[in-house]
Write an enzyme that holds these catalytic residues in place. Structure first.
Site, PDB file in Angstrom:
ATOM      1  CE  LYS A 184      -3.773  -2.339  -0.174  1.00 53.43           C
ATOM      2  NZ  LYS A 184      -4.258  -3.278   0.786  1.00 53.43           N
TER       3      LYS A 184
HETATM    4  C1  LIG Z   1      -5.498  -4.213   1.069  1.00 51.25           C
HETATM    5  C2  LIG Z   1      -6.982  -4.048   1.047  1.00 51.25           C
HETATM    6  C3  LIG Z   1      -7.793  -4.462   2.111  1.00 51.25           C
HETATM    7  C4  LIG Z   1      -7.296  -5.286   3.268  1.00 51.25           C
HETATM    8  O1  LIG Z   1      -6.264  -4.767   3.966  1.00 51.25           O
HETATM    9  P1  LIG Z   1      -5.267  -5.743   4.789  1.00 51.25           P
HETATM   10  O2  LIG Z   1      -4.429  -4.774   5.542  1.00 51.25           O
HETATM   11  O3  LIG Z   1      -4.492  -6.531   3.794  1.00 51.25           O
HETATM   12  O4  LIG Z   1      -6.106  -6.587   5.671  1.00 51.25           O
HETATM   13  C5  LIG Z   1      -9.142  -4.182   2.050  1.00 51.25           C
HETATM   14  N1  LIG Z   1      -9.676  -3.560   0.995  1.00 51.25           N
HETATM   15  C6  LIG Z   1      -8.940  -3.165  -0.060  1.00 51.25           C
HETATM   16  C7  LIG Z   1      -9.597  -2.480  -1.197  1.00 51.25           C
HETATM   17  C8  LIG Z   1      -7.571  -3.422  -0.071  1.00 51.25           C
HETATM   18  O5  LIG Z   1      -6.847  -3.052  -1.144  1.00 51.25           O
END
Ligand SMILES: *Cc1c(COP(=O)(O)O)cnc(C)c1O
Length: 383
Positions: A184
Site C-alpha cells: 500500500k
Molecule cells: C489491502 C486491502 C484491504 C485489506 O487490507 P489488509 O491490511 O491486507 O487486511 C481491504 N480492501 C482493499 C480495497 C484493499 O486493497
C-alpha cells in the site's frame, strides 16, 4: 522469481531502520506511545477527530461493521469490484453484502444510482471503496445515506493522502478504514486504521480492538491502572510499536511518495496514448486528487489477458488483476450472497479486461517505457 520490474516496491531508508531500532531498544513493543503518536499524526493529516490503529485493514473493516452493530438480516451495499476483504468483513458480523455496479468503464468506483437501486428495508449501510485511490462520488453518497438513514463507510485502503474538494478521503463518512499492508502507499508490513469524527464509534473501536477491556496493558505497565473490566466481546486487533514507528516515518514521506506516483501515472498515460491507443485508461476525469495506488488499464475486448500477462512475465514485468469480482468466488456463490451478474454489467466488463501495471515511487521513466513497449508488443502478437 526475481522481477526486473515488480508490481510494487517498498521505499524504506535509514529513517525506517532507525525507527525500528529505537523501538526495539525502548523495551516496549505492543500498542503504546508510538501507536498513540502515529494515530495523532494520521488524525491530523486526515483532519478527523479520531484515528484508531489496528492490526490490518481487514480488522479495521471488521471493527467498523461490528461497532455499527451489524448482524444477521442486515444488508450492506458495496461494489463488486473490490478486494474480497471488503465483503468478508461484512460477513464476519452475520450481515449480508449486497453487490452493486461500478459507474462506468471510465469511473471504476461504486455508482450512487446502482447503490440506490439496491436499498431495501434491511439496508443498514453503504460501504464505498476508492478504487486505485480515485475518489468516489462522496457528496452523492452522503445525500443517499442521509435520505435513507444509512451509515456510510469508506474502504480507503488505496486512498491515504487522496482528497476530494480539498477534504481527505477517509473524512467523508461515519468511519473510514485504511490498510498499511506492504504494497500500500503507506506500508508497515501488516497494519490498519479507523478514522472517524464520531466519539461513540472511536470509543467502541478502542475497546473492541483490545479484548473489550476497559484499561490498556500500557496503562497498567505505567501503574495508571491495576484492574479492568470486560464490557463487550472484543478481539485482539492491536497494532504493535514497531509497525507504528514505521508508520510515523512513512506518513512523513507520504506526500512525496504520492507525488512520485502521480508523475509516474502521468508518464504512463502519455506513453499509452502515444503507443497503445487501443488500451483503455480509466479515470480520465478524476473528481479529486487521487493517491495513485495502482495503475489500472483496460485491455481491448478481444485481447487474451493471460497471454499478455505471460509475455510481460517473460520480460520480467509483474502485473496483476484488480479485481476478480467478489461475487464470482466460490465462497460467495451460495445464498444469501449468490449474485446475478447481469445486474453488474460495468463490473463484469471491467473485471474481464482489467490489468494492473507496475507502479511505485522509484519506478523510472525508462522502466515505464519498457512496460508500455512490451505491452504494445504483446498486443501486436495477438493480431
Ligand atoms: C489491502 C486491502 C484491504 C485489506 O487490507 P489488509 O491490511 O491486507 O487486511 C481491504 N480492501 C482493499 C480495497 C484493499 O486493497
Amino acid at each position: 522469481m526475481s522481477w526486473k520490474i515488480p508490481l510494487a516496491d517498498l521505499v524504506f531508508g535509514q529513517e525506517e531502520e532507525a525507527a525500528v531500532l529505537d523501538t526495539l531498544r525502548s523495551g516496549w513493543l505492543t500498542q503504546g506511545p508510538r501507536t498513540e503518536a502515529f494515530e495523532a499524526a494520521v488524525a491530523a493529516t486526515l483532519g478527523v477527530r479520531h484515528a484508531v490503529a489496528v492490526a490490518n485493514g481487514t480488522a479495521a473493516l471488521h471493527l467498523a461493521c461490528a461497532a455499527l452493530g451489524l448482524g444477521p438480516g442486515d444488508e450492506v451495499i458495496l461494489p463488486a469490484l473490490t478486494f474480497v476483504a471488503t465483503a468478508n468483513a461484512i460477513r464476519y458480523t452475520g450481515a449480508t453484502p449486497v453487490f452493486a455496479d461500478i459507474t462506468s468503464l471510465d469511473d471504476l468506483t461504486l455508482s450512487p444510482l446502482a447503490a440506490a437501486a439496491c436499498i431495501t428495508p434491511r439496508t443498514r449501510a453503504i460501504l464505498v471503496m476508492h478504487y486505485a485511490g480515485y475518489p468516489c462520488d462522496m457528496p452523492a453518497f452522503q445525500r443517499l445515506a442521509r435520505q435513507h438513514n444509512l451509515a456510510l463507510l469508506e474502504d480507503a485502503a488505496h486512498a491515504i493522502g487522496a482528497t476530494l474538494e480539498g477534504r481527505a478521503l477517509g473524512a467523508w463518512s461515519d468511519t473510514a478504514c485504511f490498510s498499511f499492508f506492504s504494497n500500500k502507499n503507506l506500508a508497515v508490513g501488516e497494519g490498519g486504521l479507523l478514522a472517524t469524527d464520531r466519539d461513540d464509534l472511536a470509543g467502541q473501536f478502542r475497546t473492541l480492538r483490545s479484548h473489550g477491556m476497559t484499561t490498556l496493558t500500557w496503562d497498567r505497565h505505567r501503574g495508571h491502572a491495576s484492574s479492568y473490566d470486560v464490557t463487550t466481546l472484543g478481539y485482539n486487533y492491536r497494532m504493535d510499536e514497531i509497525r507504528a514507528a514505521l508508520g510515523i516515518v512513512q506518513l512523513h514521506k507520504l506526500p512525496q511518495h504520492n507525488a512520485a506516483r502521480a508523475t509516474r501515472t502521468a508518464h504512463y498515460r502519455a506513453c499509452l496514448t502515444a503507443h497503445a491507443p487501443q488500451v483503455g485508461q480509466p479515470f480520465t476525469q478524476p473528481r479529486g486528487q487521487s493517491a495513485h495506488h495502482i495503475l489500472p488499464i483496460l485491455l481491448p475486448e478481444q485481447a487474451d489477458r493471460a497471454a499478455i500477462m505471460a509475455h510481460l512475465k517473460a520480460a520480467g514485468i509483474q502485473t496483476s488483476i484488480h479485481y476478480p469480482l467478489v461475487p464470482t468466488f466460490s465462497a460467495y456463490q451460495t445464498e444469501p450472497t449468490a449474485t446475478d451478474l447481469a445486474r453488474l454489467p460495468h463490473s463484469v466488463a471491467a473485471a474481464a479486461r482489467q490489468l494492473t501495471l507496475p507502479l511505485y515511487p522509484t519506478l523510472t521513466e525508462t522502466q515505464i517505457e519498457t512496460v508500455v513497449a512490451e505491452l504494445t508488443a504483446a498486443l501486436e502478437k495477438e493480431n
